[in-house]
Scaffold this motif. Sequence first.
Motif, PDB file in Angstrom:
ATOM      1  N   ASN A 176       0.835  -1.191   0.000  1.00  0.00           N
ATOM      2  CA  ASN A 176       0.000   0.000   0.000  1.00  0.00           C
ATOM      3  C   ASN A 176       0.876   1.250   0.000  1.00  0.00           C
ATOM      4  O   ASN A 176       2.111   1.169   0.043  1.00  0.00           O
ATOM      5  CB  ASN A 176      -0.980  -0.007   1.170  1.00  0.00           C
ATOM      6  CG  ASN A 176      -0.285  -0.034   2.520  1.00  0.00           C
ATOM      7  OD1 ASN A 176       0.853   0.423   2.663  1.00  0.00           O
ATOM      8  ND2 ASN A 176      -0.967  -0.557   3.530  1.00  0.00           N
ATOM      9  N   ASP A 187       1.409   3.635   2.250  1.00  0.00           N
ATOM     10  CA  ASP A 187       2.250   3.871   3.423  1.00  0.00           C
ATOM     11  C   ASP A 187       3.506   3.015   3.383  1.00  0.00           C
ATOM     12  O   ASP A 187       4.624   3.493   3.669  1.00  0.00           O
ATOM     13  CB  ASP A 187       1.459   3.586   4.702  1.00  0.00           C
ATOM     14  CG  ASP A 187       0.411   4.651   4.977  1.00  0.00           C
ATOM     15  OD1 ASP A 187       0.550   5.769   4.451  1.00  0.00           O
ATOM     16  OD2 ASP A 187      -0.558   4.350   5.711  1.00  0.00           O
ATOM     17  N   ALA A 188       3.346   1.738   3.022  1.00  0.00           N
ATOM     18  CA  ALA A 188       4.502   0.850   2.957  1.00  0.00           C
ATOM     19  C   ALA A 188       5.470   1.285   1.867  1.00  0.00           C
ATOM     20  O   ALA A 188       6.695   1.227   2.031  1.00  0.00           O
ATOM     21  CB  ALA A 188       4.034  -0.587   2.722  1.00  0.00           C
ATOM     22  N   ARG A 247       5.929   4.318   0.768  1.00  0.00           N
ATOM     23  CA  ARG A 247       6.653   5.494   1.253  1.00  0.00           C
ATOM     24  C   ARG A 247       7.804   5.095   2.171  1.00  0.00           C
ATOM     25  O   ARG A 247       8.905   5.653   2.102  1.00  0.00           O
ATOM     26  CB  ARG A 247       5.696   6.426   1.986  1.00  0.00           C
ATOM     27  CG  ARG A 247       4.760   7.200   1.076  1.00  0.00           C
ATOM     28  CD  ARG A 247       3.666   7.916   1.856  1.00  0.00           C
ATOM     29  NE  ARG A 247       2.878   8.796   0.990  1.00  0.00           N
ATOM     30  CZ  ARG A 247       1.705   9.292   1.322  1.00  0.00           C
ATOM     31  NH1 ARG A 247       1.167   9.000   2.520  1.00  0.00           N
ATOM     32  NH2 ARG A 247       1.060  10.082   0.482  1.00  0.00           N
ATOM     33  N   THR A 248       7.571   4.098   2.999  1.00  0.00           N
ATOM     34  CA  THR A 248       8.590   3.665   3.959  1.00  0.00           C
ATOM     35  C   THR A 248       9.779   3.028   3.265  1.00  0.00           C
ATOM     36  O   THR A 248      10.944   3.347   3.540  1.00  0.00           O
ATOM     37  CB  THR A 248       7.978   2.683   4.965  1.00  0.00           C
ATOM     38  OG1 THR A 248       6.927   3.336   5.679  1.00  0.00           O
ATOM     39  CG2 THR A 248       9.026   2.179   5.936  1.00  0.00           C
TER      40      THR A 248
END
Length: 764
Positions: free
Chosen positions: A354, A356-357, A359-360
């Motif tokens: 997703n 968020d992942a 981006r990390t």
Amino acid sequence: MRKSSLAGLSALALTGGSLLSLATPAQAADATVLYVRQMSTACTDTGPGTLAQPFCSIAPAVARVTAGQTVDVGQGTYPERVTIASSGTPEQPITILASNVAILSGATAGFVIDGQHDIVLQNMRAKGAVDVPALDLRNAAGITIQGGSYGMASVSTAPAVRLTGVTRSTLRQLVASGLALVGGVTLDAATTGVVIRSAIVSSGSTFKTADHSIGIRVDGPGNTVLNSTVGGFTGGGIEVGPGAADTVVVNNQVSNSAGVGIHNRGAAGTAITNNTIRDHCFEGIRVDGASTGVSVQNNVLITNGVGSQQHCDPSADSTAVIGVHDDAGKMTVIDYNNISQPGMNYAWNGTRMNLDAFRTVSGQAAHDKETGLTRDHEDSANSAAPGYQSTDRAGTARADDPAVPNTGAGPVTYADRGATEAVGTPIAGIDATPDLGNSSVAVDASASRAGFVPITSYVFDFGDGTVVTQDKPVASHVYSTTGTYTVSLTVSGSDNRSDSASLNVSVLRRTGTIGLLSLVNLRYAGSPAAGLGMMADQAALGATAQLDLADAGNGQVALYSRATRRYLTNGGSVRPVTTAVTETEKFNLLRNADGTVSLRWGGTNYVGVPSGTAQLTATATTIGTREKFYRVNVADADRSFKAGANGRYVTAESGGTKPLIANRTSVGLWERFDLVDLGNGQIGIFARADNRFVSAESKGTLPLIANRASVGAWERFTLIRNADGTVSLKAAINARYVTAENAGAKPLIANRTAIGPWEKFTLG
């Protein structure tokens, strides 16, 4: 440089030629334009190429053309493959243009430019090629393709447009197409400095043929794909190969493929910016291989990576919308993109995740959005992104929506994401209401919608030379002559953005206002709203059943629904639809022998009532009960009779089950009657109490009673207007006058031979 006249004469003397023999070729060579006119009876492929004596084919003209000249190709289908073997200069290019619809057709149809430079090909068309491209550019420079279309046969084995070793050239507004193309436009590794601008590249592929076909394939460095539309390919939309360094892919609409929307396959420095990408089976954007320095910004991605679509491999469900794979993460920038909805939309080195992942793990996509909101892409792009354009794919400048916060980056913080800029243009909405009584029309622009700023100006053009400019949305105009006019509206805001709309309005002479009472069920035909079919389902002649009769010429009428402000049209069913009268809105109003009327449409079909709950249709070829109506003039509907004998109102006693009698002091439902126009000065009296016709019972020997479902001889009356303003009724069956017998104490009966006080009524 042209030789001097002396040098020319010297050459002539040396060759022993004739001055006359050289005159015609010299004129042709000096001509600015060489003409090709296949359809001219004077054409010849060995002539001078003048308009008076043009070439029949394109190839002979092209063989003659030199720098600065133009080959003007006229209408025709030319079974040719034309090779352009001459060059122009930057200041004096060779131009080949179609001044009408000129099509090269056949299995080898198309153009070849090999080893030449500074040539313009304008608005030419080619179709039907099989094993060779419709446009084949090789080792060429300074080539401009302006407009035109290049289509391939359905069994083609070559791309529609192929560039090999081409430099500093432009392909603008061309169309490359075909069913199941193996490729749309291909640029090989030696092609550089080419701009594909505002092109349409499409395949009608069923996604079962032309394996791995690509819309636009770029393999050379320094090329640009801008403002174009690409779709329908098996392999994908736009593919950038490993050697295509510094490619710009900007402001394109890429849709509907069984592969990837935009695929950067190992190229360095690619700018993928402000594209709208939708409906691809696999990723909308994929960056893989040894790609470095790639920028993916300001893109809008809708419904990509969805294997459930009919043309997709089901395994596509395991793909992301934006994917970065292999070593492609090096210096790649992913940011300011919109994806249509949340989910596992990203992939990093083959792993879906997703936002968020992503981006990390990548450190990218800080400003990406996952949203279905239609305005979420507005005023939120990065105007400093590589390849960013100050205009969108349509050439529209960036605009600031005052209702949306400016969350973008770079020098223009209000630029939009995707290929199209929301510019806040107002939308013109126009409606018109003709008034047939005074030959006027009221135009209502209230449905217009403002753009980024309020509408400040409404310009109404009534089509007869009258133009009204005002700041209000409603205007009226009276026409001096009847007819059909085009009424136009232009709305503008204070930012000078505007929009226009128009519609045709017929302002015809009104000859009456009527209701149509169906014989089959004794209900009026009406419609409550524009576009809804007419139905014979109304007990009274109310507003929704009132129709203006308009003179449509040649003995025909148009029927204008007052309630819906539209003319009745026959389009499968009879409905109030249009503001203008064409042949579809014209009827013949026929009088039948029994006093009913019928409507004939198109000279053969009659309007009928299939049932009380079904829409009127014009399908019957003969007149039966369902195709008959009683005509009721609106002015004669809902009337009452006050007897002069006693000043009481006539009533259809006991809901019509008893004879008519003048004994009521006020008017209710039982005291209301519609007067039906039967023609020849006769009427029928339709009682609202029970929706039955009044009859002079037993040939007039018995009292009047409202008990008949149709008009026969006993139900016909003549309405006589007396000098004192009263009326009298004369029964057709016995030529006797209706009287309020015994000063109104007894029921009405048609038995008087003269008119006295008891035979007079006041019509209310």
